[in-house]
Design a protein around this motif. Sequence first.
Motif, PDB file in Angstrom:
ATOM      1  N   TRP A  57       7.002   0.964   3.363  1.00 54.83           N
ATOM      2  CA  TRP A  57       7.532   2.092   3.786  1.00 54.83           C
ATOM      3  C   TRP A  57       7.671   2.218   1.797  1.00 54.83           C
ATOM      4  O   TRP A  57       8.503   1.688   1.525  1.00 54.83           O
ATOM      5  CB  TRP A  57       8.101   2.242   4.111  1.00 54.83           C
ATOM      6  CG  TRP A  57       8.310   3.935   3.922  1.00 54.83           C
ATOM      7  CD1 TRP A  57       9.211   4.489   2.884  1.00 54.83           C
ATOM      8  CD2 TRP A  57       7.120   5.442   4.421  1.00 54.83           C
ATOM      9  NE1 TRP A  57       8.957   5.929   3.443  1.00 54.83           N
ATOM     10  CE2 TRP A  57       8.013   6.529   3.801  1.00 54.83           C
ATOM     11  CE3 TRP A  57       5.439   5.245   4.913  1.00 54.83           C
ATOM     12  CZ2 TRP A  57       7.019   7.640   4.276  1.00 54.83           C
ATOM     13  CZ3 TRP A  57       5.267   6.283   5.200  1.00 54.83           C
ATOM     14  CH2 TRP A  57       5.480   6.947   4.989  1.00 54.83           C
ATOM     15  N   SER A  58       6.717   2.973   1.800  1.00 55.65           N
ATOM     16  CA  SER A  58       7.383   3.847   0.426  1.00 55.65           C
ATOM     17  C   SER A  58       7.541   5.189   0.310  1.00 55.65           C
ATOM     18  O   SER A  58       6.336   5.982   1.034  1.00 55.65           O
ATOM     19  CB  SER A  58       6.881   3.273  -1.218  1.00 55.65           C
ATOM     20  OG  SER A  58       7.083   3.635  -2.396  1.00 55.65           O
ATOM     21  N   LYS A  59       7.408   6.340  -0.732  1.00 55.40           N
ATOM     22  CA  LYS A  59       7.930   7.035  -0.964  1.00 55.40           C
ATOM     23  C   LYS A  59       6.709   7.354  -0.623  1.00 55.40           C
ATOM     24  O   LYS A  59       6.341   8.961  -0.443  1.00 55.40           O
ATOM     25  CB  LYS A  59       9.539   7.409  -0.886  1.00 55.40           C
ATOM     26  CG  LYS A  59       9.527   9.772  -1.525  1.00 55.40           C
ATOM     27  CD  LYS A  59      10.047   9.630  -1.075  1.00 55.40           C
ATOM     28  CE  LYS A  59      10.522  11.589  -1.549  1.00 55.40           C
ATOM     29  NZ  LYS A  59      12.099  12.263  -2.317  1.00 55.40           N
ATOM     30  N   GLU A  60       6.169   8.027  -1.759  1.00 59.17           N
ATOM     31  CA  GLU A  60       4.763   8.045  -2.862  1.00 59.17           C
ATOM     32  C   GLU A  60       4.776   6.852  -4.140  1.00 59.17           C
ATOM     33  O   GLU A  60       5.044   6.128  -4.233  1.00 59.17           O
ATOM     34  CB  GLU A  60       5.615   9.291  -4.040  1.00 59.17           C
ATOM     35  CG  GLU A  60       6.593   9.412  -4.667  1.00 59.17           C
ATOM     36  CD  GLU A  60       7.970  10.601  -4.991  1.00 59.17           C
ATOM     37  OE1 GLU A  60       7.660  11.209  -4.529  1.00 59.17           O
ATOM     38  OE2 GLU A  60       8.638  10.510  -6.327  1.00 59.17           O
ATOM     39  N   ALA A  61       3.246   7.539  -4.468  1.00 56.67           N
ATOM     40  CA  ALA A  61       2.860   6.410  -5.335  1.00 56.67           C
ATOM     41  C   ALA A  61       2.642   6.855  -6.463  1.00 56.67           C
ATOM     42  O   ALA A  61       2.709   7.689  -6.284  1.00 56.67           O
ATOM     43  CB  ALA A  61       1.745   5.790  -5.078  1.00 56.67           C
ATOM     44  N   TYR A  62       2.149   6.037  -7.723  1.00 57.37           N
ATOM     45  CA  TYR A  62       1.492   7.116  -8.787  1.00 57.37           C
ATOM     46  C   TYR A  62       0.780   6.450  -9.539  1.00 57.37           C
ATOM     47  O   TYR A  62       0.314   5.133  -9.293  1.00 57.37           O
ATOM     48  CB  TYR A  62       2.739   6.562 -10.102  1.00 57.37           C
ATOM     49  CG  TYR A  62       4.362   7.402  -9.475  1.00 57.37           C
ATOM     50  CD1 TYR A  62       4.749   8.362  -9.632  1.00 57.37           C
ATOM     51  CD2 TYR A  62       4.817   6.374  -8.487  1.00 57.37           C
ATOM     52  CE1 TYR A  62       6.043   9.118  -8.889  1.00 57.37           C
ATOM     53  CE2 TYR A  62       6.509   6.804  -7.922  1.00 57.37           C
ATOM     54  CZ  TYR A  62       6.887   7.905  -8.325  1.00 57.37           C
ATOM     55  OH  TYR A  62       7.765   8.434  -7.856  1.00 57.37           O
ATOM     56  N   ALA A  63      -0.319   7.066  -9.505  1.00 57.22           N
ATOM     57  CA  ALA A  63      -1.361   6.646 -10.586  1.00 57.22           C
ATOM     58  C   ALA A  63      -1.709   7.283 -11.765  1.00 57.22           C
ATOM     59  O   ALA A  63      -0.692   8.250 -12.394  1.00 57.22           O
ATOM     60  CB  ALA A  63      -2.646   7.333  -9.685  1.00 57.22           C
ATOM     61  N   TRP A  64      -2.693   7.788 -12.800  1.00 58.26           N
ATOM     62  CA  TRP A  64      -3.216   7.983 -14.116  1.00 58.26           C
ATOM     63  C   TRP A  64      -4.551   9.119 -13.139  1.00 58.26           C
ATOM     64  O   TRP A  64      -5.281   7.786 -13.138  1.00 58.26           O
ATOM     65  CB  TRP A  64      -3.466   7.337 -14.638  1.00 58.26           C
ATOM     66  CG  TRP A  64      -2.193   6.568 -15.506  1.00 58.26           C
ATOM     67  CD1 TRP A  64      -1.512   5.684 -15.102  1.00 58.26           C
ATOM     68  CD2 TRP A  64      -1.197   7.123 -16.298  1.00 58.26           C
ATOM     69  NE1 TRP A  64      -0.993   5.281 -15.961  1.00 58.26           N
ATOM     70  CE2 TRP A  64      -0.350   6.088 -16.554  1.00 58.26           C
ATOM     71  CE3 TRP A  64      -0.546   8.398 -17.218  1.00 58.26           C
ATOM     72  CZ2 TRP A  64       0.618   5.965 -17.390  1.00 58.26           C
ATOM     73  CZ3 TRP A  64       0.335   8.665 -18.108  1.00 58.26           C
ATOM     74  CH2 TRP A  64       1.684   7.524 -18.571  1.00 58.26           C
ATOM     75  N   THR A  75       1.786  12.659  -9.276  1.00 55.50           N
ATOM     76  CA  THR A  75       2.286  10.935  -8.335  1.00 55.50           C
ATOM     77  C   THR A  75       1.603  12.551  -7.016  1.00 55.50           C
ATOM     78  O   THR A  75       1.086  12.759  -6.926  1.00 55.50           O
ATOM     79  CB  THR A  75       3.805  11.561  -7.889  1.00 55.50           C
ATOM     80  OG1 THR A  75       4.339  11.994  -9.120  1.00 55.50           O
ATOM     81  CG2 THR A  75       4.301  11.226  -6.418  1.00 55.50           C
ATOM     82  N   VAL A  76       1.160  10.670  -5.653  1.00 54.54           N
ATOM     83  CA  VAL A  76       0.278  11.158  -5.014  1.00 54.54           C
ATOM     84  C   VAL A  76       1.153  10.546  -3.192  1.00 54.54           C
ATOM     85  O   VAL A  76       1.804   9.378  -3.587  1.00 54.54           O
ATOM     86  CB  VAL A  76      -1.008  10.138  -4.816  1.00 54.54           C
ATOM     87  CG1 VAL A  76      -1.305  10.424  -4.157  1.00 54.54           C
ATOM     88  CG2 VAL A  76      -1.392  10.096  -6.293  1.00 54.54           C
ATOM     89  N   PRO A  77       1.621  10.898  -2.353  1.00 55.83           N
ATOM     90  CA  PRO A  77       2.426  10.764  -1.327  1.00 55.83           C
ATOM     91  C   PRO A  77       1.458   9.422  -0.535  1.00 55.83           C
ATOM     92  O   PRO A  77       0.117   9.721  -0.533  1.00 55.83           O
ATOM     93  CB  PRO A  77       2.033  12.107  -0.838  1.00 55.83           C
ATOM     94  CG  PRO A  77       0.875  12.990  -0.375  1.00 55.83           C
ATOM     95  CD  PRO A  77       0.998  12.577  -2.310  1.00 55.83           C
ATOM     96  N   VAL A  78       2.909   8.810  -0.151  1.00 49.97           N
ATOM     97  CA  VAL A  78       2.245   8.246   1.522  1.00 49.97           C
ATOM     98  C   VAL A  78       2.308   8.448   2.023  1.00 49.97           C
ATOM     99  O   VAL A  78       3.180   8.943   2.295  1.00 49.97           O
ATOM    100  CB  VAL A  78       3.430   6.946   1.017  1.00 49.97           C
ATOM    101  CG1 VAL A  78       3.300   5.784   2.029  1.00 49.97           C
ATOM    102  CG2 VAL A  78       2.928   6.293  -0.265  1.00 49.97           C
ATOM    103  N   THR A  79       1.368   8.393   2.962  1.00 47.99           N
ATOM    104  CA  THR A  79       0.682   8.691   4.413  1.00 47.99           C
ATOM    105  C   THR A  79       0.759   7.970   5.278  1.00 47.99           C
ATOM    106  O   THR A  79       0.655   8.262   6.718  1.00 47.99           O
ATOM    107  CB  THR A  79       0.204   9.642   4.355  1.00 47.99           C
ATOM    108  OG1 THR A  79      -1.157   9.223   4.059  1.00 47.99           O
ATOM    109  CG2 THR A  79      -0.650  10.699   3.097  1.00 47.99           C
TER     110      THR A  79
END
Length: 251
Positions: A57-64, A75-79
Amino acid sequence: MRKLTAAFLAAGAVFAAAPALAADMPFYPPVIDVPDVDYGVSGSFYLRGSAAGNALWSKEAYAWDCTACGATQITVPVTAWGYGYSVGAGFGYETGTGLRFDATVDLVNNSGLTVTHPASSGWRAGDYKVNLRSTIALANAYYDFSFGGNYGYGAAGGAFGYVGAGVGAAFNDISVSGPVGGPTVPSGQNTSLAAAGMVGVGYDFGTIVADVGYRGLYINKITNSAAPPDTAWTDNNWLHEVRGTVRYRFN
């Protein structure tokens, strides 16, 4: 009458000589039972092997996000959680006082950690699933404590509990599968700080020790290490494991 007198004289001579005869006999001291000395449990080296089921599990992910060909971090949510397994081996030493130390290497497989991406100029809306393979190398310390008997630590035998902690590195290899028609996210590798906390119960059979427990494994960063705008990463990841372990003592 003469015979009776001779008998009395012989008896008197025997009584008179008894102390001298006793003085000449060897003296044997009484036998005293001395209990065995309990020196406790000595230290020993051991090999260990483990197998576990895990959940990532991770709270959120990141991308460009490529907006007009300029990269902007989003910032993109982990679902959804990712699930998998791990196997590992190690070598260690127990001191005989409840403290033990070992070095371990675990091979982790985990699939399904889901990042739900909104529509953007650089990404197609939908679910992106992370597949992780990682090699985790840790140096660990534990304290074993007995659940009963006259011993103060689990290494003395019988049922025991333990707590522990470890620190080391995670060597990650990730791939990402996205929605149909979406961009291809490059696979990649990275090396990250890793740390762990452990708690569990076990039984000491002597040469063989078996335990089952929980390990919370912290991986600071998981990323494909690609250049923007293809970079994707998650920070502060937690891999929750239920592990079974068998140890073999050399002495």
